[in-house]
Design an enzyme around this catalytic site. Structure first.
Site, mmCIF file in Angstrom:
data_model
loop_
_atom_site.group_PDB
_atom_site.id
_atom_site.type_symbol
_atom_site.label_atom_id
_atom_site.label_comp_id
_atom_site.label_asym_id
_atom_site.label_seq_id
_atom_site.Cartn_x
_atom_site.Cartn_y
_atom_site.Cartn_z
ATOM 1 N N ASP A 177 39.302 57.242 36.639
ATOM 2 C CA ASP A 177 37.931 56.746 36.659
ATOM 3 C C ASP A 177 38.100 55.233 36.741
ATOM 4 O O ASP A 177 38.467 54.588 35.761
ATOM 5 C CB ASP A 177 37.178 57.127 35.375
ATOM 6 C CG ASP A 177 35.716 56.740 35.477
ATOM 7 O OD1 ASP A 177 35.439 55.641 36.015
ATOM 8 O OD2 ASP A 177 34.851 57.502 35.045
ATOM 9 N N HIS A 178 37.874 54.691 37.940
ATOM 10 C CA HIS A 178 38.305 53.294 38.133
ATOM 11 C C HIS A 178 37.496 52.325 37.272
ATOM 12 O O HIS A 178 37.906 51.188 37.084
ATOM 13 C CB HIS A 178 38.285 52.901 39.613
ATOM 14 C CG HIS A 178 36.924 52.782 40.191
ATOM 15 N ND1 HIS A 178 36.209 53.871 40.615
ATOM 16 C CD2 HIS A 178 36.128 51.717 40.385
ATOM 17 C CE1 HIS A 178 35.043 53.462 41.050
ATOM 18 N NE2 HIS A 178 34.957 52.168 40.929
ATOM 19 N N HIS A 240 31.466 57.481 35.285
ATOM 20 C CA HIS A 240 31.546 56.080 34.834
ATOM 21 C C HIS A 240 30.661 55.820 33.604
ATOM 22 O O HIS A 240 31.107 55.214 32.636
ATOM 23 C CB HIS A 240 31.138 55.128 35.953
ATOM 24 C CG HIS A 240 31.820 55.402 37.249
ATOM 25 N ND1 HIS A 240 33.154 55.713 37.325
ATOM 26 C CD2 HIS A 240 31.375 55.428 38.526
ATOM 27 C CE1 HIS A 240 33.487 55.898 38.597
ATOM 28 N NE2 HIS A 240 32.426 55.739 39.341
#
Ligand code: NAD
Length: 489
Positions: A177-178, A240
């Site tokens: 999950d960047h 996110h």
């Protein structure tokens, strides 16, 4: 600087993610000295490319990166291409031979990183063949990197997880999950747990509400095919926003390690109970952008979007955590496309002072303190406090302490993917998502999604592009006598 040793096997080596993110990130590690002589990359995809052509593709992805042409060429020479149909078992045998050869040639200690840079429908097949054709290295480590989306609901996420778990254990799986790689998201733990003046007020005793905004100013752009099957709820909230909620609200982990942090995140996410249909109607709002003069196209007019699409490009909602620390503190979230500016931020709104004895201009109530973390495009934080108006007046007046992360230092800091790849090489799982966290967030999202899917267009609110979204999103707060802190540009 210690050099890491590993073989990367990238499934989808000719794709957008590989070229735009992975090759520059690997190069960043090379430039930093974390990758040097002892690494190799096998890119696989369907196209019949030669290694020479692949090297050109890799170098092309590095345009604008620092370093000399010679350095980039040396870097690209560590890349090998294999034309590969992921459904064909024979191709994995060839892959295994090449992997063994490169392991010896580059002295990689048997370390293997498998990167799924392809559509998730292929993951099960890849995992199955990786196992059956013995691509897993018997010495060194085997790590699997999986991108989002991880499922489109709990059932498909569970299936995907079961599929990849045939070949890899939870310990070996790195779900990206960047957002967890972003500087200010990583700053949440030090801010919360090393500053007693924040740590001691981090609860429903002092915090009134929390607001999370992930706003984009662009529309759907080239992602129509995916977006029509996803929508903002799956695309931004499930992953996110839920990860940000977990970082903000988890109890202090017992240790600074991935296991303890995952456990703390899991526990708080489990305290967010999925809504009943009636609660979904009350607590969630969805919208879709509408264009016009100077506002560009409406979502429904964009290329490859159905003319009657009910996919949401905007979500706002209220989430409540049912535990002693957070009971009674609403977490308001919103995310949308075609909003007035690109901004990701967190506003933590404190309860106002009780029994104020000081004068205020026009007898207005004293402002509440707000701690704001700006994730992007700027990076830093503000704290809103109250002081005395300058001069003869005794009136209380708000002011803001601003802290912007040093731009020069930031420019030197690695991009999110580079940091994530380094964490993978180091075996550091802090910035990745555990299956239990995903499962909890999918349970919550499914409850919302099911209501919306049954309602179809009913309840979908249209908002003009370049605005803050539908008015229902403001009403979510105004009915609780609150307002959004971020009001646009
Ligand atoms: P893409 O379509 O650009 O690339 C897909 C790759 O898979 C190509 O290399 C293609 O040749 C290969 N491929 C397709 N079918 C194949 C087959 N049968 N056998 C072998 N190879 C095959 O996709 P992308 O944008 O690079 O995305 C890859 C994954 O990463 C997706 O899961 C996507 O959701 C995720 N992701 C992408 C981005 C991004 O910025 N592009 C960001 C986040 C997540």
């Amino acid at each position: 600087m210690t050099e890491e040793r590993a073989l990367f096997i990238i499934f989808g080596g000719s794709g957008d993610l590989a070229q735009r993110k992975l090759y520059p990130a690997l190069y960043g590690l090379y430039f930093q000295g974390r990758l040097a002589k002892h690494f190799a990359v096998i890119g696989t995809a369907r196209r019949p490319w030669t290694d020479d052509h692949y090297h050109e593709v890799v170098k092309q992805s590095l345009v604008g990166a620092p370093g000399s042409a010679h350095q980039k060429t040396e870097f690209a020479e560590h890349f090998y291409y294999q034309s590969h149909d992921v459904t064909d078992a024979a191709h994995y045998v060839t892959l295994q031979k090449l992997a063994s050869k490169l392991n010896l040639q580059y002295q990689l200690d048997g370390n293997r990183i498998f990167y799924m840079a392809m559509a998730p429908r292929f993951f099960a097949t890849i995992a199955e063949h990786v196992k059956s054709e013995q691509l897993l290295s018997p010495d060194g480590y085997n790590r699997l990197i999986v991108e989002k989306p991880f499922g489109r609901d709990y059932a498909s996420a569970k299936q995907l997880n079961d599929d990849i778990s045939q070949a890899f254990s939870e310990e070996q799986i790195y779900r990206i999950d960047h957002y967890l790689g972003k500087e200010m998201v990583q700053d949440i733990m030090p801010l919360r747990f090393t500053n007693p003046f924040l740590e001691n007020v981090w609860s429903n005793q002092f915090i009134d509400n929390i607001q999370i905004t992930l706003a984009e100013d662009i529309g759907v752009e080239e992602r129509a095919g995916y977006y029509e099957t996803a929508g903002a709820l799956r695309d931004m909230v499930q992953n996110h926003i839920f990860q940000i909620i977990a970082m903000l609200t988890m109890e202090k982990p017992s240790r600074y390690d991935a296991t303890a942090i995952h456990e703390a995140k899991r526990a708080v996410l489990a305290a967010i109970k999925p809504y009943t249909p009636a609660q979904v109607h009350t607590n969630f709002v969805r919208g879709q952008y509408v264009g016009g003069d100077n506002l560009g196209l409406s979502y429904r007019e964009e290329d490859n979007i159905a003319a009657d699409s009910t996919v949401e490009t905007y979500v706002a909602g209220r989430v409540d955590i049912d535990n002693d620390r957070w009971r009674g503190v609403p977490i308001y979230l919103r995310t949308g496309k075609k909003m007035p500016a690109k901004t990701s931020r967190i506003d933590i709104v404190f309860k106002p002072t009780k029994d104020n004895i000081l004068p205020t201009t026009g007898n207005a109530p004293v402002r509440a303190n707000v701690v704001t973390l700006i994730i992007e495009p700027d990076t830093g934080m503000h704290i809103t406090l109250n002081g005395k108006e300058i001069g003869v007046s005794d009136a209380v007046s708000p002011f803001t302490l601003d802290h912007a992360l040093d731009k020069d230092e930031l420019a030197k800091a690695p991009e999110a993917y580079q940091r994530l790849l380094l964490n993978i090489l180091e075996g550091n799982k802090l910035t990745f998502t555990h299956w239990d966290e995903l499962a909890a967030s999918w349970h919550f999202i499914d409850a919302v999604r099911n209501v919306w899917d049954n309602d179809k267009a009913d309840g979908l609110a249209f908002y003009p592009s370049e605005t803050m979204g539908p008015k229902q999103a403001d009403e979510l707060l105004s009915r609780d006598y609150r307002t959004w802190i971020w009001q646009g540009k």
